[in-house]
Design a protein around this motif. Structure first.
Motif, PDB file in Angstrom:
ATOM      1  N   ARG A 163       0.849  -1.176   0.000  1.00  0.00           N
ATOM      2  CA  ARG A 163       0.000   0.000   0.000  1.00  0.00           C
ATOM      3  C   ARG A 163       0.894   1.239   0.000  1.00  0.00           C
ATOM      4  N   SER A 164       0.325   2.376  -0.378  1.00  0.00           N
ATOM      5  CA  SER A 164       1.099   3.618  -0.375  1.00  0.00           C
ATOM      6  C   SER A 164       0.571   4.598   0.664  1.00  0.00           C
ATOM      7  N   GLY A 184       2.573  -3.644  16.230  1.00  0.00           N
ATOM      8  CA  GLY A 184       3.524  -3.727  15.128  1.00  0.00           C
ATOM      9  C   GLY A 184       3.071  -2.824  14.010  1.00  0.00           C
ATOM     10  N   GLY A 185       3.856  -2.768  12.943  1.00  0.00           N
ATOM     11  CA  GLY A 185       3.554  -1.854  11.854  1.00  0.00           C
ATOM     12  C   GLY A 185       2.969  -2.529  10.631  1.00  0.00           C
ATOM     13  N   ALA A 186       3.638  -2.351   9.492  1.00  0.00           N
ATOM     14  CA  ALA A 186       3.146  -2.940   8.249  1.00  0.00           C
ATOM     15  C   ALA A 186       3.000  -4.448   8.366  1.00  0.00           C
ATOM     16  N   LEU A 187       3.909  -5.079   9.086  1.00  0.00           N
ATOM     17  CA  LEU A 187       3.851  -6.531   9.255  1.00  0.00           C
ATOM     18  C   LEU A 187       2.536  -6.950   9.904  1.00  0.00           C
ATOM     19  N   PHE A 188       2.138  -6.270  10.985  1.00  0.00           N
ATOM     20  CA  PHE A 188       0.899  -6.612  11.680  1.00  0.00           C
ATOM     21  C   PHE A 188      -0.329  -6.192  10.867  1.00  0.00           C
ATOM     22  N   ASP A 189      -0.261  -5.008  10.303  1.00  0.00           N
ATOM     23  CA  ASP A 189      -1.418  -4.391   9.671  1.00  0.00           C
ATOM     24  C   ASP A 189      -1.814  -5.107   8.389  1.00  0.00           C
ATOM     25  N   ILE A 190      -0.882  -5.229   7.454  1.00  0.00           N
ATOM     26  CA  ILE A 190      -1.200  -5.864   6.174  1.00  0.00           C
ATOM     27  C   ILE A 190      -0.436  -7.163   5.970  1.00  0.00           C
ATOM     28  N   GLY A 191       0.728  -7.297   6.611  1.00  0.00           N
ATOM     29  CA  GLY A 191       1.466  -8.549   6.502  1.00  0.00           C
ATOM     30  C   GLY A 191       0.685  -9.728   7.033  1.00  0.00           C
ATOM     31  N   ARG A 255       3.805  -0.425   3.639  1.00  0.00           N
ATOM     32  CA  ARG A 255       2.843   0.669   3.505  1.00  0.00           C
ATOM     33  C   ARG A 255       3.498   1.858   2.797  1.00  0.00           C
ATOM     34  N   MET A 256       4.634   1.575   2.132  1.00  0.00           N
ATOM     35  CA  MET A 256       5.392   2.610   1.434  1.00  0.00           C
ATOM     36  C   MET A 256       5.537   2.263  -0.044  1.00  0.00           C
ATOM     37  N   GLY A 257       4.552   1.553  -0.584  1.00  0.00           N
ATOM     38  CA  GLY A 257       4.602   1.132  -1.983  1.00  0.00           C
ATOM     39  C   GLY A 257       4.074   2.217  -2.902  1.00  0.00           C
ATOM     40  N   THR A 258       4.914   3.157  -3.229  1.00  0.00           N
ATOM     41  CA  THR A 258       4.514   4.301  -4.042  1.00  0.00           C
ATOM     42  C   THR A 258       3.801   3.851  -5.319  1.00  0.00           C
ATOM     43  N   GLY A 259       2.633   4.420  -5.554  1.00  0.00           N
ATOM     44  CA  GLY A 259       1.859   4.108  -6.751  1.00  0.00           C
ATOM     45  C   GLY A 259       0.918   2.933  -6.599  1.00  0.00           C
ATOM     46  N   LEU A 260       0.971   2.234  -5.463  1.00  0.00           N
ATOM     47  CA  LEU A 260       0.135   1.054  -5.258  1.00  0.00           C
ATOM     48  C   LEU A 260      -0.886   1.342  -4.162  1.00  0.00           C
ATOM     49  N   THR A 261      -2.147   1.278  -4.511  1.00  0.00           N
ATOM     50  CA  THR A 261      -3.178   1.616  -3.535  1.00  0.00           C
ATOM     51  C   THR A 261      -3.482   0.451  -2.598  1.00  0.00           C
ATOM     52  N   ASN A 262      -3.603  -0.762  -3.168  1.00  0.00           N
ATOM     53  CA  ASN A 262      -3.972  -1.912  -2.337  1.00  0.00           C
ATOM     54  C   ASN A 262      -3.609  -3.186  -3.103  1.00  0.00           C
TER      55      ASN A 262
END
Length: 381
Positions: A163-164, A184-191, A255-262
């Motif tokens: 995600r971006s 946790g961060g991205a790992l917990f949230d979307i990982g 959560r730093m995937g520039t250009g990628l919404t989901n």
């Protein structure tokens, strides 16, 4: 068939999605309007609870979830609160004899998760995690093909969720970027989502080697504020995993995937074929069959798109040919939970499955800190 009545605990952004999904079930499956009933809602403030009740169409609302758990007419609870509140509410709901539907991730850490799993086992209530991406028809089709042996021996797998949402360094800090609340961060949230998706397909994980990093170490305390607050969770997580069957694979969550919404997806490679899924094109499962390439003419060599679209067993609407969406996957996850309770059969994925994903994430954090492979059993001991 009689379905359990529902009480919602928490009604932020994802709580509203859950409410939308419950309301849609009667239309999806041709049920009477009152077959799926949300009869109460609890938030942390009276004014938000009252507003939520008006949206959901229920009479009971409260700013104290304990009052909701005390009501005998509520048979199941849907927990949509920040991560640091999961354990307390799950344990209280289990003690009150309520069936439990819980947002991901399960807990703040494995120790909490083990207590929660033990509490629901003692209480004998049914549980389900909100790992809704399992319920895209294309993913269900992938599981069916794998169970039929389409891939043969699995060689490797690859999963991603980008995600971006936090690429702007001036975006104010949120609870999802504070370890004391999110765990946790991205790992917990979307990982957690992509890990569960792969877990449901390739089986349990045995060990992990990971690198987690925070790319923007501080953020504004509030919109327009000059005060900066430290970000103490990961923005990106890169994992190499080995399953209990010895299969190697990788998972990326950022959560730093520039250009990628989901952008969620996976690839699984086997001796007889391969499968891949792209959540941005969810109507299709891509399939490669080695047996085609073995034909003298080359057959239909190459990946082909197999239609999965909106094929849910028993669905009345929308038409099967329509592309499924995010809310529909939530509705199907809820439907399987409610139907399992009504039919007296096991639910899936349960809190025990959530605990496995929690252990994988905690092992990944330990691996990143210590620079080594970590066995999943280490963090569960």
């Amino acid at each position: 068939m009689t379905f359990p009545t529902i009480g919602m605990i928490g009604y932020g952004g994802i709580g509203r999605v859950h409410g939308m999904a419950y309301r849609s079930l009667t239309f999806h499956y041709g049920l009477p309007a009152d077959a799926i009933r949300i009869v109460g809602v609890a938030t942390t403030r009276a004014e938000t609870a009252q507003a939520a009740a008006a949206e959901l169409g229920c009479d009971f609302w409260t700013a104290d979830y304990r009052e909701l758990l005390a009501r005998p007419e509520i048979e199941a609870v849907d927990i949509c609160v920040p991560n640091h509140m999961h354990a307390e509410i799950v344990e209280a709901a289990a003690a009150a004899g309520k069936h439990i539907y819980c947002e991901k991730p399960l807990a703040m850490n494995v120790a909490e998760g083990k207590r929660m799993a033990a509490a629901v086992e003692r209480a004998g209530v049914k549980t389900q995690m909100t790992f809704n991406f399992r319920f895209y028809p294309a993913v269900l089709r992938a599981r069916q093909l794998m169970e039929e042996g389409f891939l043969g021996r699995i060689f490797s797998f690859r999963g991603r969720y980008y995600r971006s949402s936090y690429i702007d360094p001036n975006k104010p800090i949120s609870w999802r970027q504070q370890k004391a609340i999110a765990g946790g961060g991205a790992l917990f949230d979307i990982g957690s989502h992509i890990l569960d998706l792969l877990y449901s397909l390739v089986g349990e994980f045995a060990a992990v080697q990971a690198t987690l990093d925070t790319l923007i170490p501080e953020r504004p305390a509030a919109p327009g504020s000059t005060e900066r607050v430290a970000v103490d969770v990961d923005d990106i997580a890169l994992l190499t995993l080995r399953t209990k069957e010895g299969v190697l694979g990788t998972v990326e969550a950022s959560r730093m995937g520039t250009g990628l919404t989901n952008d969620i997806g996976f690839e699984i490679f086997g001796e007889k074929g391969a499968l891949r899924f792209n959540g941005l094109d969810p109507a299709w499962l891509e399939v490669y069959d080695v047996r085609d390439s073995d034909k003298p003419t080359g057959g239909l060599r190459g990946f082909r798109k197999v239609e999965a679209v909106n094929r849910y067993a028993g669905q009345k609407a929308p038409d099967w040919s329509m592309t499924p969406d995010f809310v529909r996957t939530h509705a199907e996850c809820q439907w399987q939970f409610l139907k399992a309770i009504a039919e007296g059969r096991p639910t899936q994925p349960t809190l025990a499955d959530g605990l496995h994903i929690q252990a994988v994430m905690e092992a990944a954090e330990r691996s990143s800190q210590e620079g080594r492979w970590v066995e999943i059993g280490e963090v569960l001991a």
